[in-house]
Structures are given as C-alpha cells and as structure tokens.
Write an enzyme that holds these catalytic residues in place. Sequence first.
Site, PDB file in Angstrom:
ATOM      1  N   GLU A 199       0.826  -1.206   0.000  1.00 11.77           N
ATOM      2  CA  GLU A 199       0.000   0.000   0.000  1.00 11.77           C
ATOM      3  C   GLU A 199       0.865   1.263   0.000  1.00 11.77           C
ATOM      4  OE1 GLU A 199      -2.690  -1.056  -1.042  1.00 11.77           O
ATOM      5  OE2 GLU A 199      -4.171  -0.594   0.503  1.00 11.77           O
ATOM      6  N   THR A 226      -5.760   7.031  -5.373  1.00 11.31           N
ATOM      7  CA  THR A 226      -5.784   7.255  -3.935  1.00 11.31           C
ATOM      8  C   THR A 226      -4.854   8.401  -3.543  1.00 11.31           C
ATOM      9  OG1 THR A 226      -6.271   4.925  -3.572  1.00 11.31           O
ATOM     10  CG2 THR A 226      -5.453   6.172  -1.686  1.00 11.31           C
TER      11      THR A 226
END
Length: 306
Positions: A128, A181
């Site tokens: 991530e 994101t």
Amino acid sequence: MEQLKIFTPATIANVSCGFDVLGLALDTVGDEMTIRKVAKKGVTITKIIGQNLPLETQKNVAGVAALALLAETDSEFGFEIEIDKRIKPGSGIGSSAASSAGAVWAINELLGKPFNTTDLVRFAMEGERLATGVAHADNVAPALFGGFTLVRSYEPLDIVNIHTPNELFATVIHPQIEVKTSDAREILRTTVSLKDAIKQWGNVGGLISGLYTEDYNLIGRSLEDYIVEPIRSILIPAFDAVKQNSIKAGALGCGISGSGPSIFALSKGEETAKKVAQAMKAVYEKVGIDYDIHVSKINKQGIKIL
C-alpha cells in the site's frame, strides 16, 4: 505444498465514518493469484493478466509486500507470483490491497505459517505504501482477517476483527472513471473542527456497537461521514443522486468506497441490496456514465484457497 491458487477479495475501506481505520471484505469480486515455491531465492512476478501492471518485483505491490515478509525469514526458497487481476486499479475497492494481501498470505501458508495475521497486515501495508504513498491498513486488514476490521492503532499495529451480522449485504457501483488514492488524499484537509470530530467519533462507536448487537437501524444512523466525504464526493459524478436513490431504495447507508470513485451502500438482506443496485444503475444510465456493479454478502473468511 509447493503451490497455492487463491481468491483474494476486494474490500471497502473507511465505511463512511472510519477513515483509514475501518474496512470490510467482499465476497463476489476479487483477484485470483497463483503463488509457487521455487529453488531460486527472491520474488518473481511471472504473469499478470487483466490489467497492464509492472512485472518488476520492486514496482509491483505484490512483489514489495512479499519481499517485506521474506526479509524477516531465513527461507531457503523463493517464490513466483501470477496475478489474474480482476479488480481494476483506481476503482476504490482495494485493488492494490488484494494483490499485497494475497501474496503475503499465500507465502506464509507455503512456509508453514510462521507469521500471525497482524504480521501479514504489516507486510501487506508495504504494498500500500508503494501504491498510495501511505502504509494504510484499512483495505489489507479485512482482506486478511475477513469481515469487518478496525485498525485500533498503527503504532503499534493493533487490528480488531469486528462481528459481522449475517443479513448485512453490500452494493458497490464503480463508475468507469479513475480516482487515484494519492490524488484523493492530496485534497483532504489536515485539520478538522472539534465539532465534526465529535460527531465522527460518535458514529464510529455507533457503527461498531450496531454490528455487534445486529442493530441495523443503528448501523444506518452511524454511516455518516462529516470529514472526508464532503470533500472527496466532488470527484465522483452524480454522487449525491446515487446516495439519495440508494437510501430511497432501502439502503441503511451509503458512502464513498475507499478513495472512490466507487460508491457503496449497506443493506439488510440481499433483496434490498439488489433493489439498491437498480437504484444506483438508474442514476448513471440517466447521466450516461458506464459502470460496473456488485452485490455481495460480507466475506467473513477473507482470502480463500481455490
């Protein structure tokens, strides 16, 4: 075992009121991955189908997460990874998390489970970090634990698996635009008012209480986001109309899935969740935006061997 083929689920992060700390796993959409143990040390991404993503280990979230795990072992083996990428990157339903979580889960299985699930979350968070610039856990935690998860603390990492009511279903619509994101994080305020923070804390507590007591009305009342949704929703076409239609169709609540553009709704029962899907579709068909849509029970298991 020398090889595993797995299903690694899509996830909904934030769940309205729980930015970076709440998430849930889906059951009907996810990636498939094949991980095999090989004599040559290290990690090799041998094949990716479905999406144009890098095969270079250090540039692929699955590779980076796998290397983070292997750095804490004395394994004499290496691993090859194949990814059937069925979750579109930038969709807001945990595309990078599915690859990161799947890689570390399967390697841990092939090594005889030397690490616990919280350790696996820690390794998957490195994927991530590569994808978004932030090592957040609200997608990888539900993928690995299953069901609903709460990241009670990041330092030290403390993950709590939350009770999931059997009749709770999710509907997710993905308008065919991409919201990265990293971009969606850049527009967020770095400070919030005490008034909004108090309302948000109340909703997080209410949602968790509602899940444990299976109080669907309380779940619905708690699915309100006073901090992130008002800002991020401007990136999503017809968001307000989708939310209003979903509530009218019987959804308990509706919000942005992760950083968007996907929009999720939670409902009591599959029949209502399907009605919500029709209500969501009606909005995007009217405005002429292509979409994918999913209706799913909450996946209590997480990653599964195929």
